[in-house]
Design a protein around this motif. Structure first.
Motif, mmCIF file in Angstrom:
data_model
loop_
_atom_site.group_PDB
_atom_site.id
_atom_site.type_symbol
_atom_site.label_atom_id
_atom_site.label_comp_id
_atom_site.label_asym_id
_atom_site.label_seq_id
_atom_site.Cartn_x
_atom_site.Cartn_y
_atom_site.Cartn_z
ATOM 1 N N GLU A 716 -14.180 7.787 22.232
ATOM 2 C CA GLU A 716 -13.544 7.896 23.533
ATOM 3 C C GLU A 716 -13.075 6.492 23.936
ATOM 4 O O GLU A 716 -13.820 5.519 23.825
ATOM 5 N N HIS A 717 -11.836 6.401 24.404
ATOM 6 C CA HIS A 717 -11.288 5.135 24.859
ATOM 7 C C HIS A 717 -11.074 5.238 26.363
ATOM 8 O O HIS A 717 -10.290 6.069 26.825
ATOM 9 N N ILE A 718 -11.782 4.425 27.115
ATOM 10 C CA ILE A 718 -11.842 4.555 28.574
ATOM 11 C C ILE A 718 -11.270 3.305 29.228
ATOM 12 O O ILE A 718 -11.693 2.182 28.934
ATOM 13 N N VAL A 719 -10.301 3.511 30.118
ATOM 14 C CA VAL A 719 -9.769 2.423 30.939
ATOM 15 C C VAL A 719 -10.003 2.777 32.404
ATOM 16 O O VAL A 719 -9.588 3.838 32.872
ATOM 17 N N LEU A 720 -10.692 1.907 33.099
ATOM 18 C CA LEU A 720 -10.967 2.062 34.525
ATOM 19 C C LEU A 720 -10.401 0.826 35.214
ATOM 20 O O LEU A 720 -10.823 -0.300 34.925
ATOM 21 N N GLY A 721 -9.419 1.034 36.121
ATOM 22 C CA GLY A 721 -8.784 -0.134 36.691
ATOM 23 C C GLY A 721 -8.262 0.051 38.100
ATOM 24 O O GLY A 721 -8.296 1.167 38.661
ATOM 25 N N PHE A 722 -7.760 -1.053 38.657
ATOM 26 C CA PHE A 722 -7.406 -1.130 40.068
ATOM 27 C C PHE A 722 -6.123 -1.942 40.234
ATOM 28 O O PHE A 722 -5.777 -2.770 39.392
ATOM 29 N N MET A 723 -5.419 -1.714 41.354
ATOM 30 C CA MET A 723 -4.279 -2.556 41.693
ATOM 31 C C MET A 723 -4.773 -3.972 41.952
ATOM 32 O O MET A 723 -5.774 -4.177 42.640
ATOM 33 N N GLY A 724 -4.066 -4.937 41.389
ATOM 34 C CA GLY A 724 -4.459 -6.335 41.566
ATOM 35 C C GLY A 724 -3.475 -7.082 42.433
ATOM 36 O O GLY A 724 -3.023 -6.567 43.453
ATOM 37 N N THR A 725 -3.093 -8.272 42.007
ATOM 38 C CA THR A 725 -2.179 -9.083 42.798
ATOM 39 C C THR A 725 -1.160 -9.734 41.890
ATOM 40 O O THR A 725 -1.226 -9.608 40.659
ATOM 41 N N ILE A 780 -13.649 0.317 27.570
ATOM 42 C CA ILE A 780 -14.791 0.517 26.675
ATOM 43 C C ILE A 780 -14.454 1.629 25.694
ATOM 44 O O ILE A 780 -13.778 2.599 26.047
ATOM 45 N N ALA A 781 -14.876 1.476 24.456
ATOM 46 C CA ALA A 781 -14.703 2.508 23.429
ATOM 47 C C ALA A 781 -16.082 2.914 22.930
ATOM 48 O O ALA A 781 -16.884 2.056 22.546
ATOM 49 N N CYS A 782 -16.354 4.200 22.940
ATOM 50 C CA CYS A 782 -17.697 4.652 22.593
ATOM 51 C C CYS A 782 -17.638 6.033 21.946
ATOM 52 O O CYS A 782 -16.599 6.699 21.936
ATOM 53 N N SER A 783 -18.754 6.461 21.415
ATOM 54 C CA SER A 783 -18.865 7.810 20.872
ATOM 55 C C SER A 783 -18.798 8.828 22.001
ATOM 56 O O SER A 783 -19.184 8.523 23.151
ATOM 57 N N PRO A 784 -18.292 10.039 21.713
ATOM 58 C CA PRO A 784 -18.134 11.041 22.779
ATOM 59 C C PRO A 784 -19.409 11.313 23.561
ATOM 60 O O PRO A 784 -19.362 11.491 24.783
ATOM 61 N N GLU A 785 -20.544 11.310 22.870
ATOM 62 C CA GLU A 785 -21.787 11.631 23.570
ATOM 63 C C GLU A 785 -22.227 10.515 24.527
ATOM 64 O O GLU A 785 -23.113 10.713 25.361
#
Length: 884
Positions: A716-725, A780-785
């Motif tokens: 699983e490839h996860i991107v969690l992000g926010f508006m910056g400046t 972050i990249a991790c196993s599905p579980e």
């Protein structure tokens, strides 16, 4: 591809010398470099150069994956992972934190024949770098708990490799190219071997191979070599002198029939790799000729195979040929990417051109051009301290003497067309062909050994019947001045190397595109060098390659322009061509049509890289309808319809002198350059009265946006992000420090989520600052579980930085890391020229490189906590998950 870049693919300057002696030591000395053997058998090499206030330190260990038994497969790579996980006096992660706190970077890599531990630091911290590396290598504790966690990290790395087409392509190729020699095993090892290793296994392997007589310590940079040598002795002189015996490697049997392997994967491109076995090792007299052959075939747009297979026949999107000449038996390799429906034709074309080489007479002109490229590659490789250290390390470890580079260059210079013809006849043998193919699992592709034999027989007959004759295809102060037509010129002299870099930069790029013309600046940049009023594309490539130069268009989020790099003895010729392309491009329609398939392939290829898929979707959700939400490559629909007239209109509207920044750094005289530019650019006048458009604002992010993209992958490839400046806003610097605290090997995310919790192989944070907007994101990249645990871990660290101000130690490490990385990034003339030009264009000033460290130093712990609270909003974020 030269042998130095090739060695990096398979890992996960010329001096005059004289002999001298020193009591108790074996010593070699020459201009700028000293080599000594310490009493314990360790080799110390110091190269002194004052190009930048930076020093590179590398420890080369003659122990790579080929030194392992089958049962030990992967232990060398695992040791490389574990070496920074704590020593007798420093805890896990502390080694990396120390180097990063100085503004440096530290890492390691494992090859087939050696392992390298390396760092780059500002020059005043050489002693600390040596202390950290020696502590890691000689005093690592290999804590059993850390070992179990790191084995899980390596398993995650294995899963990541299983999702990468090019990685599997080469693993498959090496597996069939070698039957007995241990190059047939992946450097990373196998799941069953890696999971079996104990601390005792590691200590036993280290005792056998990690001995001073198997090591070389290299220091290259702004140091005093006598003092640097004493400091190497201080930290690396432990242990008794002894001799090291090479292990007994198996003899690789001669190959008597071709081999082929293929696999289907979740990908969009077709990938081909071909090897010819029976190639000698690094120290063979034939290696220079084999390297020159690789340059002849694929270095530059006018090279034989790029010109024919890519540009003329359009069978491939790219192609590279190179000699893999390690310590053991070598290969001559060819790699290529193509449309899936062209896989068989592309393979047939590659084999056909390969066998034609046996009867081809090479022109002296082509040989001289290839020599220029090989030699200029050596010059360019010296632009960074780490690059020069790496080159010296390769020659030391594989040949026993870093000075053999001088002999190598002389051999290159003496090569003739007859030498190249001789090695083609000697080594190209249809019985020694190996083929690896990766194709999209959605298509029906299959070539068995019998079909490969038939294909080889047919192309051999064709090559014999159509044998071709000669082929010929076609901190020095910054000086700023303005020309009468409004062009701003920046110039910085640097005479350490005979290299000059030039950039012509304009406002443009993605920020000025709309959905209906998205991708036009990217195509424009690629087509810019494909024809002028005076030269066609092949002639331009011929001139560029003949100088051993680089000359290309570029386009990004906020700017576009022309980029050139020349040796100073070719600068006047290069400058003339540079401004010919700048001022009189023709954008031929036939050349544009040739470019389109390659851009379309790039667009498709993006879907083969899962982190890129996640980040692309993240930016789309965050920024739309602002252009930053679009793909810089554009859309297939747009690319297909762009015409020569479209590019000419864009040129007229955006390539105007009063918006131009011309930035030059290198071995030039600033006053002479001013006179040249006044003469060359005097007639260039504005032809556009239009204003630059103002892009639309992004949609307000008032609540979370969450998207799941299904892909049948291992991770699983996860991107969690926010508006910056934006890059002109004051908050930028506190956000950079915040990112530095969280990212890197010494950062919170890595040390917690990877080192302590073993949730992932890859985890980091990253920022991006545009003119209008920017973002702050985590990945972050991790196993599905582990998906939910990984997301919770990211949020936990983001909440923590908001609620608990970072420590003084964290702040200082982050600041030093940012400042050091920035300074290290500006080692090359090209990097300096681009940095000066962009900062001048953005309004930060060409000398921003002097201001940046002070702006970072002003950031406080409270500033970091404040921007964390301001931007890391749990009610306004974008979350993208790509995976099964």
């Amino acid at each position: 591809m030269t042998k130095f870049s090739l060695f990096l693919l398979f890992t996960t300057s010329v001096f005059f010398m004289f002999a001298c002696s020193r009591e108790g030591l074996a010593s070699v000395n020459m201009t700028g470099l000293i080599k000594e053997r310490l009493p314990n058998g360790l080799t110390a090499i110091v190269k002194e150069t004052q190009r930048a206030p930076v020093v590179a330190v590398q420890v080369w260990v003659k122990a790579g994956s080929s030194y392992e038994t089958n049962e030990e497969a992967g232990i060398t790579h695992l040791i490389e992972h574990m070496i920074f996980k704590g020593t007798e006096k420093r805890g896990p992660g502390e080694l990396a934190r120390i180097i990063e706190s100085l503004g440096g970077k530290i890492n390691a890599y494992t090859s087939y024949d050696y392992t390298v531990y390396h760092c780059v630091v500002p020059k005043d911290h050489l002693k600390t770098a040596l202390d950290v590396l020696s502590d890691a290598i000689f005093h690592s504790t290999f804590d059993p708990n850390e070992l179990e966690r790191e084995k899980k990290v390596v398993l995650e790395e294995m899963k990541m490799r299983l999702d990468t087409p090019r990685t599997m392509l080469y693993e498959d190729l090496m597996k069939i190219s070698y039957k007995l020699y241990p190059y047939n095993r992946p450097i990373i090892g196998f799941e069953e071997t890696v999971t079996s290793f104990t601390r005792e296994d590691i200590l036993s392997y280290m005792k056998k191979h990690y001995r001073p007589c198997n090591m070389a310590v290299l220091v290259v940079g702004d140091v005093e070599k006598g003092r640097a040598l004493k400091e190497i002795e201080e930290f690396f002189s432990s242990g008794k002198g002894s001799s090291c015996k090479e292990p007994a490697f198996p003899d690789e049997p001669e190959q008597f029939e071709p081999r082929i392997t293929s696999r289907g994967m979740d990908c969009n491109e077709g990938y081909i790799a071909v090897s010819v076995s029976g190639i000698p090792n690094f120290n063979s007299e034939d290696v220079p000729a084999l390297d020159l052959l690789g340059a002849l075939l694929s270095d530059g747009e006018s090279s034989l195979w790029v010109s024919k297979l890519k540009n003329k026949l359009q069978l491939v999107h790219n192609i590279s040929a190179y000699a893999f000449t390690p310590k053991g038996p070598g290969l001559f390799e060819i790699s290529s990417e193509t449309d899936p429906d062209k896989l068989k034709k592309a393979l047939e074309g590659i084999l056909s051109e390969l066998f034609k080489l046996k009867s081809m007479d090479f022109s002296k002109k082509e040989i001289e051009k290839a020599k220029t490229q090989v030699i200029t590659d050596f010059i360019y490789s010296q632009e960074t301290m780490e690059g020069e250290a790496r080159k010296l390390g390769v020659f030391q470890v594989l040949s026993g003497d870093p000075l053999n580079e001088e002999k190598y260059i002389k051999k290159i210079q003496k090569l003739t067309p007859e030498d190249i013809k001789r090695i083609c006849k000697k080594y190209i043998n249809p019985k020694r062909i190996n083929v690896s193919v990766v194709y999209p699992e959605t298509i029906n592709f299959n070539i068995n050994k019998d079909e490969l034999l038939t294909m080889i027989e047919n192309v051999q007959k064709e090559a014999k019947n159509k044998a071709e004759g000669i082929i010929s295809i076609g901190e020095t102060p910054i000086k700023k001045f303005s020309l009468t037509n409004g062009v701003t010129v920046l110039c910085q002299e640097s005479h350490d190397l005979p290299v000059v870099a030039i950039r012509a930069i304009f406002p443009g790029g993605l920020r000025y595109e709309r959905s209906e013309n998205n991708g036009i600046f990217n195509l424009f940049a690629k087509a810019w060098t494909k024809g002028t009023t005076f030269h066609n594309a092949s002639s331009i490539s011929e001139i560029i390659d003949g100088m051993g130069a680089d000359l290309n268009g570029f386009s990004g989020k906020n700017t576009f322009g022309l980029s050139g790099r020349f040796t100073s003895f070719n600068f006047n010729k290069g400058l003339k061509l540079f401004f010919e392309i700048l001022l009189s491009p023709t954008f031929p329609q036939d050349e544009i049509e040739k470019l389109k398939p390659h851009i379309l392939a790039q667009i498709r290829k993006q879907d083969d890289y899962m982190p890129g898929v996640a980040i692309r979707e993240f930016k789309k959700l965050l920024f739309s309808p602002h252009p930053y939400g679009m793909d810089v490559l554009g859309t297939p629909e747009n690319v297909m319809v762009f015409s020569s007239e479209d590019l000419k209109r864009l040129y007229k509207e955006y390539v105007v002198p009063d918006r131009a920044i011309i930035s030059v750094v290198g071995d030039i005289d600033a006053e002479e350059l001013r006179e040249q530019l006044n003469s060359i650019l005097n007639s260039w006048q504005n032809e556009s009265d239009s204003f630059l458009p103002t892009p639309p604002e992004p949609r307000v992010l008032s609540s979370p946006k969450v998207v799941n993209i299904h892909r049948e992958k291992q991770q699983e490839h996860i991107v969690l992000g926010f508006m910056g400046t934006g890059l002109l806003k004051e908050d930028r610097y506190a956000l950079e420090v915040l990112n530095a605290i969280l990212s890197g090997q010494g950062g919170r995310l890595f040390s917690t989520l990877r080192d302590k919790e073993s949730l992932a192989y890859a985890v980091t944070s990253f920022t991006d600052f545009g003119i209008d907007y920017g973002f702050f994101a985590t990945y972050i990249a991790c196993s599905p579980e582990k998906k939910l645990s990984a997301q919770k871990g990211l949020w936990r660290e983001l909440y923590k930085i908001q609620n608990e101000p970072p420590t003084t130690e964290e702040i200082e490490r982050a600041k030093n890391w940012l400042i050091g990385r920035y300074q290290i990034s500006l080692q090359t003339p090209g990097a300096k020229a681009m940095d000066m030009g962009l900062n001048e264009l953005y309004g930060l000033g060409a000398n921003f490189y002097l201001k940046y460290p002070e702006l970072i130093k002003k950031v406080s712990s409270q500033d970091v906590q404040q921007v964390a609270k301001k931007y890391l909003d749990s009610q306004r974020y974008v979350l993208v998950v790509v995976g099964p």
